[in-house]
Design an enzyme around this catalytic site. Sequence first.
Site, PDB file in Angstrom:
ATOM      1  N   LYS A 103      44.258  12.790 126.373  1.00 18.47           N
ATOM      2  CA  LYS A 103      44.252  13.446 127.666  1.00 18.47           C
ATOM      3  C   LYS A 103      45.532  14.279 127.820  1.00 18.47           C
ATOM      4  CE  LYS A 103      46.103  11.551 131.494  1.00 18.47           C
ATOM      5  NZ  LYS A 103      47.547  11.330 131.538  1.00 18.47           N
ATOM      6  N   HIS A 132      42.984   7.528 134.848  1.00 19.54           N
ATOM      7  CA  HIS A 132      43.233   6.082 134.865  1.00 19.54           C
ATOM      8  C   HIS A 132      42.673   5.389 136.119  1.00 19.54           C
ATOM      9  CE1 HIS A 132      45.673   7.242 131.570  1.00 19.54           C
ATOM     10  NE2 HIS A 132      46.778   7.502 132.222  1.00 19.54           N
ATOM     11  N   LYS A 168      43.898  -1.367 127.650  1.00 20.32           N
ATOM     12  CA  LYS A 168      44.778  -2.461 128.110  1.00 20.32           C
ATOM     13  C   LYS A 168      43.977  -3.751 128.165  1.00 20.32           C
ATOM     14  CE  LYS A 168      47.898   0.472 130.789  1.00 20.32           C
ATOM     15  NZ  LYS A 168      49.281   0.340 130.382  1.00 20.32           N
ATOM     16  N   LYS A 186      57.386  -1.104 138.485  1.00 22.51           N
ATOM     17  CA  LYS A 186      56.173  -0.770 137.728  1.00 22.51           C
ATOM     18  C   LYS A 186      55.154  -1.850 138.054  1.00 22.51           C
ATOM     19  CE  LYS A 186      54.516   0.296 133.063  1.00 22.51           C
ATOM     20  NZ  LYS A 186      54.075   1.675 133.254  1.00 22.51           N
ATOM     21  N   ASP A 227      50.071  24.421 110.220  1.00 22.40           N
ATOM     22  CA  ASP A 227      50.075  25.203 111.451  1.00 22.40           C
ATOM     23  C   ASP A 227      48.646  25.079 111.961  1.00 22.40           C
ATOM     24  OD1 ASP A 227      49.810  27.068 113.369  1.00 22.40           O
ATOM     25  OD2 ASP A 227      50.827  28.684 112.294  1.00 22.40           O
ATOM     26  N   LYS A 271      55.154   8.126 141.135  1.00 24.15           N
ATOM     27  CA  LYS A 271      56.352   7.982 140.306  1.00 24.15           C
ATOM     28  C   LYS A 271      57.492   7.533 141.233  1.00 24.15           C
ATOM     29  CE  LYS A 271      54.358  10.431 136.847  1.00 24.15           C
ATOM     30  NZ  LYS A 271      53.372   9.632 136.117  1.00 24.15           N
ATOM     31  N   ASP A 297      47.169  13.846 136.692  1.00 26.87           N
ATOM     32  CA  ASP A 297      47.809  13.036 135.653  1.00 26.87           C
ATOM     33  C   ASP A 297      47.334  11.582 135.682  1.00 26.87           C
ATOM     34  OD1 ASP A 297      49.785  12.799 133.540  1.00 26.87           O
ATOM     35  OD2 ASP A 297      51.012  11.648 134.941  1.00 26.87           O
ATOM     36  N   GLU A 312      54.681   3.445 139.282  1.00 27.52           N
ATOM     37  CA  GLU A 312      55.633   3.541 138.174  1.00 27.52           C
ATOM     38  C   GLU A 312      57.041   3.616 138.735  1.00 27.52           C
ATOM     39  OE1 GLU A 312      54.471   6.129 134.736  1.00 27.52           O
ATOM     40  OE2 GLU A 312      53.222   6.978 136.306  1.00 27.52           O
ATOM     41  N   HIS A 320      44.110   5.712 127.891  1.00 31.35           N
ATOM     42  CA  HIS A 320      44.727   4.515 127.304  1.00 31.35           C
ATOM     43  C   HIS A 320      44.592   3.290 128.218  1.00 31.35           C
ATOM     44  CE1 HIS A 320      48.362   5.640 129.603  1.00 31.35           C
ATOM     45  NE2 HIS A 320      48.735   4.389 129.453  1.00 31.35           N
TER      46      HIS A 320
HETATM   47  C1  BG6 Z   1      50.028   8.717 131.267  1.00 31.51           C
HETATM   48  C2  BG6 Z   1      50.607   9.709 132.233  1.00 31.51           C
HETATM   49  O1  BG6 Z   1      48.676   8.997 131.033  1.00 31.51           O
HETATM   50  O2  BG6 Z   1      50.154   7.401 131.793  1.00 31.51           O
HETATM   51  C3  BG6 Z   1      52.053   9.379 132.524  1.00 31.51           C
HETATM   52  O3  BG6 Z   1      50.514  11.024 131.693  1.00 31.51           O
HETATM   53  C4  BG6 Z   1      52.204   7.951 132.965  1.00 31.51           C
HETATM   54  O4  BG6 Z   1      52.579  10.242 133.505  1.00 31.51           O
HETATM   55  C5  BG6 Z   1      51.493   6.999 132.000  1.00 31.51           C
HETATM   56  O5  BG6 Z   1      53.583   7.656 133.011  1.00 31.51           O
HETATM   57  C6  BG6 Z   1      51.475   5.578 132.541  1.00 31.51           C
HETATM   58  O6  BG6 Z   1      50.988   4.710 131.574  1.00 31.51           O
HETATM   59  P1  BG6 Z   1      51.387   3.174 131.555  1.00 31.51           P
HETATM   60  O7  BG6 Z   1      50.586   2.584 130.453  1.00 31.51           O
HETATM   61  O8  BG6 Z   1      52.870   3.128 131.318  1.00 31.51           O
HETATM   62  O9  BG6 Z   1      51.018   2.624 132.893  1.00 31.51           O
END
Ligand code: BG6
Length: 488
Positions: free
Chosen positions: A144, A236, A178, A341, A91, A336, A231, A212, A174
């Site tokens: 994040k 990013h 890439k 994509k 926990d 979104k 977000d 996306e 992230h």
């Molecule tokens: C995340 C967001 O950080 O990145 C998501 O919280 C988003 O909402 C995602 O879908 C997109 O990542 P990728 O690598 O699929 O472009």
Amino acid sequence: MPSITVEPCTFALFGALGDLALRKLFPALYQLDGAGLLHDDTRILALAREAGTEQQHLAHIEKELRSYVGKELDESIAQRFLARLTYVHVDFKNADDYTALAEKVGSEQRLIAYFATPAAVYGAICENLAKAGLAENTRVVLEKPIGSDLESSRKVNDAVAQFFPENRTYRIDHYLGKETVQNLIALRFANSLFETQWNQNYISHVEITVAEQVGIEGRWGYFDKAGQLRDMIQNHLLQLLCLIAMDPPADLSADSIRDEKVKVLKALAPISPEGLTTQVVRGQYIAGYSAGKPVPGYLEEENSNTQSDTETFVALRADIRNWRWAGVPFYLRTGKRMPQKLSQIVIHFKEPSHYIFAPEQRLQISNKLIIRLQPDEGISLRVMTKEQGLDKGMQLRSGPLQLNFSDTYRSARIPDAYERLLLEVMRGNQNLFVRKDEIEAAWKWCDQLIAGWKKSGDAPKPYAAGSWGPMSSIALITRDGRSWYGDI
Ligand code: BG6
């Protein structure tokens, strides 16, 4: 055999039964194991607070691993990988649970603590790790979102910093893991061809699109509090903007790179109250079609609140106030439920200073450097040549000089961003991670935008799912005499 060596560690994954861990982190660790990049003595502790036995939880992790890695899963690697795993019930807020954890961790190897949990508990985890004597030498990895504005992100960072210094704190974005994003550094600083042109004398504008196709995918609760600006843009897209706009760092060290990125963030011009209507567009998707199938609008998604005015799309024009970029707009766009994509950066070069060809062809004259992050990672430079043929005269055509990574390095699988990032944490290399002052500078810029929106009270503009966003996002760029590259 891999050409790098990685020291052994105990990798403690907090939130091990959550979506991120199951979908991304375990598969990434498995791939590292397969590539020979996990030391034989590396152990993985799956930490979660769900009831159930160790056996049940490990079986669940294995099942999800098999499903996410899919057909390419190699049974012998999977067995080796699964043998590294132990489940520990913790926990996160209960200090007593960390005593049992400390016993499992031992003292022989470095601990890496990965927080795949809400940021609200990062402080408590850090404090409890320290109380249990598990902070010394430990590296912590923070997912994040870190906070939802400057103030809350400071709180989280300060709580972590009480126990862990900056040089052992790894903040994930992230996108920095890439492959093509890292290639931006190589492209810019290993090719003198570009660096000499990389400024307002030669570049007219820059586009960054991160579209996306998916909608909210069951994450309405989280997403509705955040919205697309927090977000995606705050992290990013601003990171991509920094990598394009930063000055050459003195070397490849984490701090040299991060010093340059912070300068860019600090040079971003705040958006004025008038700019809120001319320079920024917020959108929210309504029902439409995705990949040919009807899909619901944001307000009709599962668990939605029908009154929400959270944005699922943002387009904006950012200006950087420095010598290199004065007068060069950066157009950012992310949403979104877009038609596909697509993450792509387009650098538009200026027209030649003296034009000698047929006037009707003038519009297409400009070189473009297109950096495709996903899918079909690659780089393409559009150059002008002459149409072939006796009857074509000096008719011009724009064609690509192309480097498609998946074709060029056909044998090599393009690693997922998390594989690279986890490896770099194990190697103690911070240059793909975000420093505290970067996060804060990014929040500061986004906060003024959010405050402006709040003050104006304007609702987001609707756009049909499966489209490129509200019409006003097209107007945003056409007003400056330009258009989004490649929109159909
Ligand atoms: C995340 C967001 O950080 O990145 C998501 O919280 C988003 O909402 C995602 O879908 C997109 O990542 P990728 O690598 O699929 O472009």
